[in-house]
Design an enzyme around this catalytic site. Structure first.
Site, PDB file in Angstrom:
ATOM      1  N   ILE A  13      49.475  -6.078  -6.816  1.00 36.28           N
ATOM      2  CA  ILE A  13      48.325  -5.170  -6.722  1.00 36.28           C
ATOM      3  C   ILE A  13      47.227  -5.806  -5.863  1.00 36.28           C
ATOM      4  CG2 ILE A  13      46.674  -3.785  -8.033  1.00 36.28           C
ATOM      5  CD1 ILE A  13      48.540  -4.127 -10.489  1.00 36.28           C
ATOM      6  N   ASP A  35      44.958 -17.926  -5.464  1.00 36.49           N
ATOM      7  CA  ASP A  35      46.224 -17.667  -6.177  1.00 36.49           C
ATOM      8  C   ASP A  35      46.914 -19.006  -6.426  1.00 36.49           C
ATOM      9  OD1 ASP A  35      48.081 -14.741  -6.099  1.00 36.49           O
ATOM     10  OD2 ASP A  35      48.978 -16.608  -6.826  1.00 36.49           O
ATOM     11  N   ILE A  63      43.540 -20.887 -11.979  1.00 34.08           N
ATOM     12  CA  ILE A  63      42.264 -20.615 -12.663  1.00 34.08           C
ATOM     13  C   ILE A  63      42.133 -21.394 -13.978  1.00 34.08           C
ATOM     14  CG2 ILE A  63      41.748 -18.362 -11.607  1.00 34.08           C
ATOM     15  CD1 ILE A  63      42.920 -17.039 -14.131  1.00 34.08           C
ATOM     16  N   LYS A  92      52.014 -11.400 -16.681  1.00 32.57           N
ATOM     17  CA  LYS A  92      52.044  -9.992 -17.123  1.00 32.57           C
ATOM     18  C   LYS A  92      53.372  -9.541 -17.739  1.00 32.57           C
ATOM     19  CE  LYS A  92      53.702  -8.278 -12.736  1.00 32.57           C
ATOM     20  NZ  LYS A  92      53.744  -7.276 -11.720  1.00 32.57           N
ATOM     21  N   SER A 132      44.605  -3.380 -18.840  1.00 35.85           N
ATOM     22  CA  SER A 132      45.920  -2.744 -18.898  1.00 35.85           C
ATOM     23  C   SER A 132      45.956  -1.737 -20.037  1.00 35.85           C
ATOM     24  CB  SER A 132      46.953  -3.849 -19.143  1.00 35.85           C
ATOM     25  OG  SER A 132      48.146  -3.304 -19.640  1.00 35.85           O
ATOM     26  N   TYR A 154      50.635 -10.232 -24.543  1.00 39.07           N
ATOM     27  CA  TYR A 154      50.065  -9.920 -23.223  1.00 39.07           C
ATOM     28  C   TYR A 154      48.883  -8.959 -23.389  1.00 39.07           C
ATOM     29  CZ  TYR A 154      49.578  -7.332 -18.836  1.00 39.07           C
ATOM     30  OH  TYR A 154      49.075  -6.694 -17.733  1.00 39.07           O
ATOM     31  N   LYS A 158      44.451  -9.210 -22.871  1.00 34.08           N
ATOM     32  CA  LYS A 158      43.559  -8.278 -22.163  1.00 34.08           C
ATOM     33  C   LYS A 158      42.421  -7.836 -23.091  1.00 34.08           C
ATOM     34  CE  LYS A 158      45.882  -8.108 -18.252  1.00 34.08           C
ATOM     35  NZ  LYS A 158      45.348  -8.748 -17.049  1.00 34.08           N
ATOM     36  N   TYR A 180      44.987  -0.183 -16.223  1.00 35.20           N
ATOM     37  CA  TYR A 180      46.050   0.520 -15.490  1.00 35.20           C
ATOM     38  C   TYR A 180      47.220   0.839 -16.401  1.00 35.20           C
ATOM     39  CZ  TYR A 180      44.386  -3.170 -12.195  1.00 35.20           C
ATOM     40  OH  TYR A 180      43.675  -4.092 -11.496  1.00 35.20           O
ATOM     41  N   ASN A 200      60.779  -8.079 -13.442  1.00 37.09           N
ATOM     42  CA  ASN A 200      60.605  -7.837 -14.859  1.00 37.09           C
ATOM     43  C   ASN A 200      60.341  -6.376 -15.136  1.00 37.09           C
ATOM     44  OD1 ASN A 200      60.342  -9.145 -17.466  1.00 37.09           O
ATOM     45  ND2 ASN A 200      59.592 -10.866 -16.229  1.00 37.09           N
TER      46      ASN A 200
END
Ligand code: NAD
Length: 314
Positions: A13, A35, A63, A92, A132, A154, A158, A180, A200
């Site tokens: 994305i 990244d 990060i 994810k 998400s 997961y 979020k 999303y 996946n």
């Protein structure tokens, strides 16, 4: 010139959003990519360069590493201060998160905490977050007011991050969470799409079967309470999702210029649901997709679909 930091900018994305963002406001802002390549490939930078005609700065940084992250903010402080962040970087895979929750909390939650901490230290208060639909309980009519009820670690990461963002926003600044549903597809020229290191999600998996790299698709469960027993999802085209980010960031910029405080969250889905077998059958019209029904995956849900196809009016 101010900078926009895009974490996870070489991912699916992120990379497509960057090309759309560059077309919209690339002359007014410096776009910086960060990244760690855990689910992407350095060649994506060349593809972005070939599309936009400029090589963007890339920092290969995790990060989870606060010091390295802080160095990136410091590097641009005098010349091109980072004033906007689009935060895509995350792990994810639902199934993997069930097997290894610590890895997911560490990467997604601790990583985001570091990022928000650096942002605060460098007075950057404009933050667009990739949330998400997994924050919700499964359901056919999920709108933004549905309560948080994630079915897997997961989704939990979020939720934790959204709570953190909500709390931070009370101190001022501009914070937006986009929840999303299931992004699919590629750019029209086919140059950028979902190219994970390990497929996946359904579409990249089917595509690998279609081109003969994988023998068959595993369909996880056929006794869900749906029309054909397989899971139903709301699939949104990646270019529509990228456009949503461009519009959202432009809103944050406007509000930042007016020094207006802001916090909100939006679902980004179409309101239409398709089952796994609907998708397999559609693909099979072009190329036969061999599949095998196997056990349900822990953490998966029957139906997850946006309330309707509309973005909330405001
Ligand atoms: N694709 C989906 O189905 C979907 C649905 C809802 C939400 N999201 C969210 O959207 C965001 C982007 O998803 P995507 O589909 O592009 O995934 P992706 O895996 O293609 O992209 C994520 C990028 O982040 C990078 N990354 C991961 N952990 C990192 C870290 N610790 N430090 C630096 N970089 C790191 C990866 O290398 C990858 O390039 C994620 O936050 C994801 O949770 C995705």
């Amino acid at each position: 010139m101010q900078s926009i930091l895009v974490t996870g900018g070489l991912g699916y994305i992120g990379s497509i959003t960057i090309t759309e963002l560059y077309k919209a406001i690339g002359k007014q802002y410096k776009i910086i990519i960060l990244d760690n390549l855990s689910n992407s490939n350095i060649q994506v930078l060349d593809t972005i360069t070939s599309i936009i005609g400029e090589k963007l700065d890339l920092h290969i940084v995790d990060i989870q590493n606060y010091n390295e992250l802080n160095e990136v903010f410091k590097k641009y402080k005098e010349t091109n201060p980072i004033n906007y962040i689009i935060h895509f970087a995350a792990l994810k895979a639902v199934g993997e998160s069930v097997e290894n929750p610590i890895k997911y909390y560490q990467n997604n939650v601790v990583g985001t905490l570091n990022l928000l901490n650096c942002a605060e230290e460098h007075k950057c208060q404009n933050f667009l977050f990739s949330s998400s639909a997994t924050v919700y309980a499964p359901g056919e009519f999920v709108d933004e007011e549905a309560p948080f009820k994630p079915s897997n670690p997961y989704g939990e990461t979020k939720v934790v991050i959204e709570y953190l963002i909500r709390s931070l926003s009370k101190k001022g600044g501009r914070y937006l969470c986009l929840r999303y549903f299931n992004p699919v597809g590629a750019t029209k020229d086919g140059k950028l799409g979902e190219m994970p290191n390990k497929p996946n999600n359904l579409f990249p998996y089917i595509e690998q079967v279609a081109i003969g790299n994988l023998q068959q698709l595993y369909v996880f469960g056929n006794d869900y309470n749906t029309h054909d027993g397989t899971g139903i999802r709301d699939y949104i085209h990646i270019l529509d999702l990228a456009e949503a980010h461009v519009v959202a960031l432009q809103e944050l910029i406007k509000k930042d210029e007016k020094k207006e405080n802001y916090y909100d969250y939006f679902n980004i889905g179409t309101g239409k649901g398709f089952s796994v077998l609907d998708i397999v059958n559609e693909y099979s019209k072009l190329v036969p997709i061999k599949y095998q029904i196997t056990d349900k995956r822990v953490g998966d849900v029957a139906i997850l679909k946006n309330q309707d196809g509309q973005l909330r009016e405001d």
